[in-house]
Design a protein around this motif. Structure first.
Motif, PDB file in Angstrom:
ATOM      1  N   LEU A 181       0.819  -1.223   0.000  1.00 44.99           N
ATOM      2  CA  LEU A 181       0.000   0.000   0.000  1.00 44.99           C
ATOM      3  C   LEU A 181       0.845   1.262   0.000  1.00 44.99           C
ATOM      4  CD1 LEU A 181      -2.843  -0.828   2.519  1.00 44.99           C
ATOM      5  CD2 LEU A 181      -3.028  -0.614   0.048  1.00 44.99           C
ATOM      6  N   GLU A 182       0.368   2.254  -0.727  1.00 45.45           N
ATOM      7  CA  GLU A 182       0.945   3.593  -0.699  1.00 45.45           C
ATOM      8  C   GLU A 182      -0.175   4.562  -0.349  1.00 45.45           C
ATOM      9  OE1 GLU A 182       3.419   4.817  -4.022  1.00 45.45           O
ATOM     10  OE2 GLU A 182       3.391   2.737  -4.711  1.00 45.45           O
ATOM     11  N   ASN A 183       0.059   5.441   0.576  1.00 48.47           N
ATOM     12  CA  ASN A 183      -0.943   6.444   0.933  1.00 48.47           C
ATOM     13  C   ASN A 183      -0.971   7.520  -0.141  1.00 48.47           C
ATOM     14  OD1 ASN A 183      -1.852   5.288   3.331  1.00 48.47           O
ATOM     15  ND2 ASN A 183      -0.208   6.209   4.513  1.00 48.47           N
ATOM     16  N   LYS A 184      -2.129   7.626  -0.805  1.00 46.83           N
ATOM     17  CA  LYS A 184      -2.303   8.593  -1.882  1.00 46.83           C
ATOM     18  C   LYS A 184      -3.707   9.172  -1.825  1.00 46.83           C
ATOM     19  CE  LYS A 184       0.923   6.619  -5.169  1.00 46.83           C
ATOM     20  NZ  LYS A 184       1.158   6.235  -6.543  1.00 46.83           N
TER      21      LYS A 184
ATOM     22  N   ALA B  96      -7.192  -3.856   2.785  1.00 43.61           N
ATOM     23  CA  ALA B  96      -7.190  -2.674   1.918  1.00 43.61           C
ATOM     24  C   ALA B  96      -6.424  -2.944   0.621  1.00 43.61           C
ATOM     25  CB  ALA B  96      -6.590  -1.481   2.659  1.00 43.61           C
ATOM     26  N   ALA B  97      -5.347  -3.705   0.697  1.00 46.17           N
ATOM     27  CA  ALA B  97      -4.558  -4.021  -0.500  1.00 46.17           C
ATOM     28  C   ALA B  97      -5.357  -4.909  -1.453  1.00 46.17           C
ATOM     29  CB  ALA B  97      -3.249  -4.697  -0.107  1.00 46.17           C
ATOM     30  N   ILE B  98      -6.096  -5.881  -0.911  1.00 42.33           N
ATOM     31  CA  ILE B  98      -6.945  -6.733  -1.751  1.00 42.33           C
ATOM     32  C   ILE B  98      -8.014  -5.880  -2.424  1.00 42.33           C
ATOM     33  CG2 ILE B  98      -8.660  -8.596  -1.699  1.00 42.33           C
ATOM     34  CD1 ILE B  98      -6.893  -9.845   0.582  1.00 42.33           C
ATOM     35  N   LEU B  99      -8.617  -4.985  -1.665  1.00 43.02           N
ATOM     36  CA  LEU B  99      -9.604  -4.075  -2.233  1.00 43.02           C
ATOM     37  C   LEU B  99      -8.981  -3.265  -3.365  1.00 43.02           C
ATOM     38  CD1 LEU B  99     -12.469  -2.553  -1.857  1.00 43.02           C
ATOM     39  CD2 LEU B  99     -11.044  -0.852  -0.717  1.00 43.02           C
ATOM     40  N   LYS B 100      -7.837  -2.664  -3.104  1.00 41.58           N
ATOM     41  CA  LYS B 100      -7.204  -1.779  -4.086  1.00 41.58           C
ATOM     42  C   LYS B 100      -6.846  -2.509  -5.366  1.00 41.58           C
ATOM     43  CE  LYS B 100      -3.870   1.895  -4.694  1.00 41.58           C
ATOM     44  NZ  LYS B 100      -3.818   1.704  -6.113  1.00 41.58           N
ATOM     45  N   GLU B 101      -6.371  -3.743  -5.263  1.00 36.36           N
ATOM     46  CA  GLU B 101      -5.952  -4.440  -6.481  1.00 36.36           C
ATOM     47  C   GLU B 101      -7.122  -4.883  -7.345  1.00 36.36           C
ATOM     48  OE1 GLU B 101      -3.505  -7.598  -4.886  1.00 36.36           O
ATOM     49  OE2 GLU B 101      -5.174  -8.999  -4.768  1.00 36.36           O
ATOM     50  N   GLN B 102      -8.344  -4.888  -6.824  1.00 34.94           N
ATOM     51  CA  GLN B 102      -9.489  -5.401  -7.576  1.00 34.94           C
ATOM     52  C   GLN B 102     -10.634  -4.406  -7.773  1.00 34.94           C
ATOM     53  OE1 GLN B 102      -9.641  -8.254  -9.224  1.00 34.94           O
ATOM     54  NE2 GLN B 102      -7.558  -8.694  -8.577  1.00 34.94           N
TER      55      GLN B 102
ATOM     56  N   SER C  94      -7.444   1.993  14.336  1.00 34.35           N
ATOM     57  CA  SER C  94      -7.098   1.896  12.909  1.00 34.35           C
ATOM     58  C   SER C  94      -8.070   2.741  12.099  1.00 34.35           C
ATOM     59  CB  SER C  94      -7.205   0.437  12.433  1.00 34.35           C
ATOM     60  OG  SER C  94      -6.224  -0.364  13.007  1.00 34.35           O
ATOM     61  N   TRP C  95      -7.598   3.253  10.957  1.00 30.80           N
ATOM     62  CA  TRP C  95      -8.499   4.004  10.083  1.00 30.80           C
ATOM     63  C   TRP C  95      -8.117   3.811   8.624  1.00 30.80           C
ATOM     64  CZ3 TRP C  95      -6.070   7.607   7.073  1.00 30.80           C
ATOM     65  CH2 TRP C  95      -4.895   8.179   7.567  1.00 30.80           C
ATOM     66  N   VAL C  96      -9.120   3.991   7.781  1.00 30.15           N
ATOM     67  CA  VAL C  96      -8.956   3.938   6.334  1.00 30.15           C
ATOM     68  C   VAL C  96      -9.740   5.096   5.750  1.00 30.15           C
ATOM     69  CG1 VAL C  96      -9.490   2.659   4.218  1.00 30.15           C
ATOM     70  CG2 VAL C  96      -8.691   1.427   6.234  1.00 30.15           C
ATOM     71  N   GLU C  97      -9.112   5.806   4.834  1.00 32.56           N
ATOM     72  CA  GLU C  97      -9.792   6.853   4.072  1.00 32.56           C
ATOM     73  C   GLU C  97      -9.605   6.516   2.601  1.00 32.56           C
ATOM     74  OE1 GLU C  97     -10.294  11.279   5.212  1.00 32.56           O
ATOM     75  OE2 GLU C  97      -8.423  11.109   4.070  1.00 32.56           O
ATOM     76  N   ILE C  98     -10.687   6.621   1.841  1.00 32.02           N
ATOM     77  CA  ILE C  98     -10.651   6.219   0.439  1.00 32.02           C
ATOM     78  C   ILE C  98     -11.282   7.290  -0.442  1.00 32.02           C
ATOM     79  CG2 ILE C  98     -12.809   4.920   0.664  1.00 32.02           C
ATOM     80  CD1 ILE C  98     -11.639   2.880  -1.342  1.00 32.02           C
ATOM     81  N   ASP C  99     -10.651   7.542  -1.577  1.00 34.20           N
ATOM     82  CA  ASP C  99     -11.197   8.403  -2.627  1.00 34.20           C
ATOM     83  C   ASP C  99     -11.579   7.496  -3.787  1.00 34.20           C
ATOM     84  OD1 ASP C  99     -10.449  10.703  -1.184  1.00 34.20           O
ATOM     85  OD2 ASP C  99      -8.526  10.848  -2.235  1.00 34.20           O
TER      86      ASP C  99
ATOM     87  N   SER D 202     -13.542   3.898 -11.567  1.00 30.78           N
ATOM     88  CA  SER D 202     -12.490   4.091 -12.560  1.00 30.78           C
ATOM     89  C   SER D 202     -11.130   4.390 -11.932  1.00 30.78           C
ATOM     90  CB  SER D 202     -12.861   5.214 -13.528  1.00 30.78           C
ATOM     91  OG  SER D 202     -13.063   6.427 -12.829  1.00 30.78           O
ATOM     92  N   ASP D 203     -11.117   4.820 -10.669  1.00 31.94           N
ATOM     93  CA  ASP D 203      -9.844   5.096  -9.998  1.00 31.94           C
ATOM     94  C   ASP D 203     -10.077   5.088  -8.495  1.00 31.94           C
ATOM     95  OD1 ASP D 203      -7.133   5.581  -9.762  1.00 31.94           O
ATOM     96  OD2 ASP D 203      -7.214   7.625 -10.539  1.00 31.94           O
ATOM     97  N   VAL D 204      -9.017   4.853  -7.759  1.00 29.79           N
ATOM     98  CA  VAL D 204      -9.095   4.782  -6.303  1.00 29.79           C
ATOM     99  C   VAL D 204      -7.772   5.225  -5.704  1.00 29.79           C
ATOM    100  CG1 VAL D 204      -8.329   2.365  -6.221  1.00 29.79           C
ATOM    101  CG2 VAL D 204      -9.710   3.271  -4.348  1.00 29.79           C
ATOM    102  N   ALA D 205      -7.857   5.812  -4.534  1.00 23.34           N
ATOM    103  CA  ALA D 205      -6.667   6.132  -3.742  1.00 23.34           C
ATOM    104  C   ALA D 205      -7.019   5.893  -2.279  1.00 23.34           C
ATOM    105  CB  ALA D 205      -6.236   7.576  -3.960  1.00 23.34           C
ATOM    106  N   LEU D 206      -6.062   5.368  -1.551  1.00 24.70           N
ATOM    107  CA  LEU D 206      -6.280   5.023  -0.148  1.00 24.70           C
ATOM    108  C   LEU D 206      -5.256   5.693   0.748  1.00 24.70           C
ATOM    109  CD1 LEU D 206      -6.632   1.178  -0.644  1.00 24.70           C
ATOM    110  CD2 LEU D 206      -8.432   2.636   0.246  1.00 24.70           C
ATOM    111  N   ARG D 207      -5.704   5.990   1.947  1.00 18.97           N
ATOM    112  CA  ARG D 207      -4.821   6.358   3.041  1.00 18.97           C
ATOM    113  C   ARG D 207      -5.185   5.411   4.174  1.00 18.97           C
ATOM    114  NH1 ARG D 207      -6.884   9.529  -0.115  1.00 18.97           N
ATOM    115  NH2 ARG D 207      -8.557  10.284   1.194  1.00 18.97           N
ATOM    116  N   VAL D 208      -4.194   4.673   4.659  1.00 18.33           N
ATOM    117  CA  VAL D 208      -4.458   3.598   5.618  1.00 18.33           C
ATOM    118  C   VAL D 208      -3.495   3.694   6.789  1.00 18.33           C
ATOM    119  CG1 VAL D 208      -4.554   1.097   5.949  1.00 18.33           C
ATOM    120  CG2 VAL D 208      -5.217   2.086   3.742  1.00 18.33           C
ATOM    121  N   GLN D 209      -4.060   3.648   7.977  1.00 21.35           N
ATOM    122  CA  GLN D 209      -3.267   3.497   9.188  1.00 21.35           C
ATOM    123  C   GLN D 209      -3.929   2.377   9.971  1.00 21.35           C
ATOM    124  OE1 GLN D 209      -2.135   7.011  11.398  1.00 21.35           O
ATOM    125  NE2 GLN D 209      -2.085   5.844  13.290  1.00 21.35           N
ATOM    126  N   ALA D 210      -3.404   1.178   9.794  1.00 23.96           N
ATOM    127  CA  ALA D 210      -4.022  -0.001  10.394  1.00 23.96           C
ATOM    128  C   ALA D 210      -2.966  -1.075  10.588  1.00 23.96           C
ATOM    129  CB  ALA D 210      -5.136  -0.526   9.474  1.00 23.96           C
TER     130      ALA D 210
END
Length: 142
Positions: A17-20, A68-74, A38-43, A52-60
């Motif tokens: 994961l990269e926080n973006k 979150a990584a499984i979510l992001k890859e799919q 823990s928290w997750v913020e998603i755009d 069509s696009d996603v960005a995550l900020r994760v502190q967990a």
């Protein structure tokens, strides 16, 4: 026993994961675990009914990061209905001894061991809960 929960697959996923942030998201949501902080913020950006696009900020913990990584890859190309199905399937797997989700989010099977650790359920669910909320916001459903 906790050592077996943090498998090489989980640790590898959590390291990807990269926080973006997206410059102009259609929907943003933040979820916080009251149990552990823990928290997750998603755009989310949408193209019609599809993500069509996603960005995550994760502190967990590694489990929340792996989820979150499984979510992001799919998630790109997914729909609200698919996200709801994955979220509900993950919840059933963790809390109701249900089967692991299949299909697009089938790698959630890697988190099946979390079932035995109720204190870790909430952080594992955060990314999918935030994603559903962000898409609902983007689609004007909330």
């Amino acid at each position: 026993m906790l050592g077996s929960l943090y498998s090489t697959d989980i640790l590898t996923l959590s390291s990807t994961l990269e926080n973006k942030a997206l410059d102009h998201p259609d929907g943003t949501a933040r979820k916080v675990s009251k149990m552990c902080g823990s928290w997750v913020e998603i755009d989310i950006a949408m193209n019609g009914d599809e993500i069509s696009d996603v960005a995550l900020r994760v502190q967990a913990c590694a489990l929340g990061q792996a989820s979150a990584a499984i979510l992001k890859e799919q998630i790109v190309g997914s729909t609200l209905a698919a996200l709801i199905e994955a979220r509900d399937g993950l919840r059933a797997m963790l809390k109701d001894d249900g089967p692991a989700p299949t299909g697009r989010f089938g790698r959630l099977v890697l988190l099946e061991g979390v079932r035995a650790y109720p204190a870790r359920h909430q952080s594992t669910m955060l990314a999918f809960e935030a994603a559903v909320e962000a898409v609902e916001i983007a689609m004007g459903k909330t």
